[in-house]
Structure formats: C-alpha cells, structure tokens
Design a protein around this motif. Structure first.
Motif, mmCIF file in Angstrom:
data_model
loop_
_atom_site.group_PDB
_atom_site.id
_atom_site.type_symbol
_atom_site.label_atom_id
_atom_site.label_comp_id
_atom_site.label_asym_id
_atom_site.label_seq_id
_atom_site.Cartn_x
_atom_site.Cartn_y
_atom_site.Cartn_z
ATOM 1 N N GLY A 58 20.740 -11.793 63.125
ATOM 2 C CA GLY A 58 22.366 -11.850 62.961
ATOM 3 C C GLY A 58 22.159 -10.123 63.177
ATOM 4 O O GLY A 58 21.878 -9.970 64.303
ATOM 5 N N SER A 78 28.517 -14.608 53.644
ATOM 6 C CA SER A 78 27.834 -15.505 55.179
ATOM 7 C C SER A 78 26.354 -16.123 54.539
ATOM 8 O O SER A 78 26.611 -17.463 54.808
ATOM 9 C CB SER A 78 27.677 -14.059 56.211
ATOM 10 O OG SER A 78 29.244 -14.035 56.033
ATOM 11 N N LEU A 153 23.420 -16.008 66.110
ATOM 12 C CA LEU A 153 24.768 -16.223 65.016
ATOM 13 C C LEU A 153 25.534 -15.122 65.365
ATOM 14 O O LEU A 153 25.486 -14.356 64.938
ATOM 15 C CB LEU A 153 24.489 -15.697 63.412
ATOM 16 C CG LEU A 153 23.592 -16.417 62.203
ATOM 17 C CD1 LEU A 153 22.981 -16.201 62.011
ATOM 18 C CD2 LEU A 153 24.143 -18.132 62.896
ATOM 19 N N GLY A 154 26.576 -15.611 66.558
ATOM 20 C CA GLY A 154 27.387 -15.203 66.815
ATOM 21 C C GLY A 154 27.119 -14.355 68.484
ATOM 22 O O GLY A 154 25.677 -14.205 68.448
ATOM 23 N N HIS A 201 29.323 -17.786 63.751
ATOM 24 C CA HIS A 201 28.627 -16.517 62.649
ATOM 25 C C HIS A 201 29.419 -17.060 61.115
ATOM 26 O O HIS A 201 30.251 -18.061 61.561
ATOM 27 C CB HIS A 201 28.921 -15.137 63.076
ATOM 28 C CG HIS A 201 28.233 -14.443 62.167
ATOM 29 N ND1 HIS A 201 28.394 -14.312 60.422
ATOM 30 C CD2 HIS A 201 27.505 -13.412 61.880
ATOM 31 C CE1 HIS A 201 27.693 -13.483 59.437
ATOM 32 N NE2 HIS A 201 26.609 -12.834 60.901
ATOM 33 N N SER A 203 30.289 -16.308 58.693
ATOM 34 C CA SER A 203 31.923 -15.249 58.426
ATOM 35 C C SER A 203 33.108 -16.033 57.964
ATOM 36 O O SER A 203 32.782 -17.271 58.411
ATOM 37 C CB SER A 203 32.109 -14.453 59.397
ATOM 38 O OG SER A 203 32.935 -14.982 60.593
#
Ligand code: SF4
Length: 230
Positions: A58, A78, A153-154, A201, A203
C-alpha cells in the motif's frame, strides 16, 4: 529474525520531520471517536507471514488507522474492505481488523506500506517517499525469496514497488508497464520471478463511487492466491 530487527530499527525512525510532526500531532489531538484510545503515532512496520507467498503493498498508514492501532490497514475503512476480501478468499482468519490484539492472522500473506508514517492528506512528498525507500527495499529483500505475487493497491504503491524492484536488480521492462486494475506482469528478480498485480486502492473514494467493487477486489486477491500455490 532479520525482519524483527528491521521492525525494531524502523520503529524509532525520525528521518522525515513533516511526517514525524504529523504522526505525533494526530496521536495527541486524536479524533473524537477515538479519544479514549492510546495512539501508536510511530512508523508502521510490515505485518503478516514472515515468509510470505503473497505481498500486499500500500501507500502509507492512515492517520487514524494504522497510526492509531500500530498495525498496517487496521482500524480504517480501507482496511475494512481489504480484510473482508482477504477473508472471503481464504487469506485472513477474520473478516475484520480492529486492533493489534484481535487475534487476526494472515495465511501466506504479508502487508507492507511503501511509506511507513502517516502523511497529511494521505500524500507523502516525493522526498518522503525516497527517504523511506531503503526501509521498504530491505523488507522486500527479506521477503522476495518466498514471494510469488505482489498486489499493489493503487498507482503510488505500484510505482514505488517498481522503483524498489529496479534498485534491487529486478528486470523491470522499459518503458514501465502501465498501472491498472487487474493488470498482471511477470518480473524476474534476483530472488526469483514474481507476478505483480495492479489493484485499485480500497479507499472510500474508490469504493463509494463503485470504481472498485468487492467482486473486483476479491478477484485480484484470489488471483494472487492462485499464483502463490503454483
Ligand atoms: Fe522514517 Fe519512513 Fe517515517 Fe520517514 S516515513 S520518518 S523514513 S519511517
């Protein structure tokens, strides 16, 4: 043993003055709903299996999540999404991650944040990212020998991972392969080949808008799991 030593060393790092101030200010100020809780307020080490087949990487801990509980992705929205999905695909013993003493364990999986201290607005500066990169690379060095897949993630986590792998001598294609949800690239490294998987992600920005659904998250994590047994 070496991971424990790394964890001990990083836990006292104060290299980024802006982040040190922020992580401690948040810990003193505290969000109202957590006013009765102690805050960790320090760097967040990697967490999970010490010899992981799957790495989940992350961006950085959340101010009132990992920075509060001392465990990555623990105690924030998250993390709620992530652990529920990990549980559905059989990689986490519980669907929730509330605090560091909740008995949760991961199967063959380890989570790492590229930047270890919570940044204001969840955005580390490029300098902060680079200052923290040696900690990140060291943890990758210690975990890549067992790892088969890495879920990013992202885009920030993806870019930071490819940068770290390049420094570690991995054969990252040039130009760098593009980030996207469910993209998948096999990358040879001096420690063995890994499959890097992109994942939006979890989020609130992505989950509230439906850009990332539970099914989309499950399918990337299930793919990582299937690669880990190969
Ligand atoms: Fe140290 Fe990383 Fe935290 Fe900066 S972000 S203070 S380098 S642990």
């Amino acid at each position: 043993e070496e991971l424990a030593e790394l964890e001990a060393r990083v836990s006292v790092c104060r290299a980024c003055s802006r982040l040190v101030e922020w992580r401690e200010d948040v810990a003193v100020g505290k969000r109202k709903s957590f006013a009765d809780q102690p805050y960790w307020g320090r760097p967040i080490p990697g967490w999970g299996d010490p010899e992981p087949r799957i790495l989940i990487v992350g961006l950085a801990p959340a101010a009132n999540g990992g920075n509060r509980t001392g465990r990555v992705f623990t105690g924030d929205r998250s993390g709620d999404w992530l652990f529920a999905s990990l549980h559905r695909v059989g990689l986490a013993s519980q669907p929730t991650s509330e605090h560091a003493g909740d008995g949760l364990h991961l199967t063959g999986t380890r989570m790492i944040a590229a930047v270890r201290c919570a940044p204001p607005a969840n955005k580390p500066t490029p300098e902060e990212r680079d200052t923290c990169a040696p900690w990140y690379r060291r943890e990758l060095e210690l975990t890549l020998p067992s790892a088969r897949s890495i879920v990013c993630l992202g885009k920030f986590a993806y870019d930071a991972l490819l940068a770290a792998l390049t420094v570690l001598g991995a054969d990252v294609p040039r130009p760098r392969p593009k980030f996207g949800h469910a993209v998948e690239y096999r990358i040879p490294t001096p420690y063995g080949e890994v499959t890097v998987l992109g994942c939006f992600h979890p989020s609130q920005q992505n989950t509230f808008t439906g850009r990332l659904t539970a099914e989309m998250l499950d399918s990337v994590l299930a793919r990582a799991k299937s690669l880990s047994t190969g």
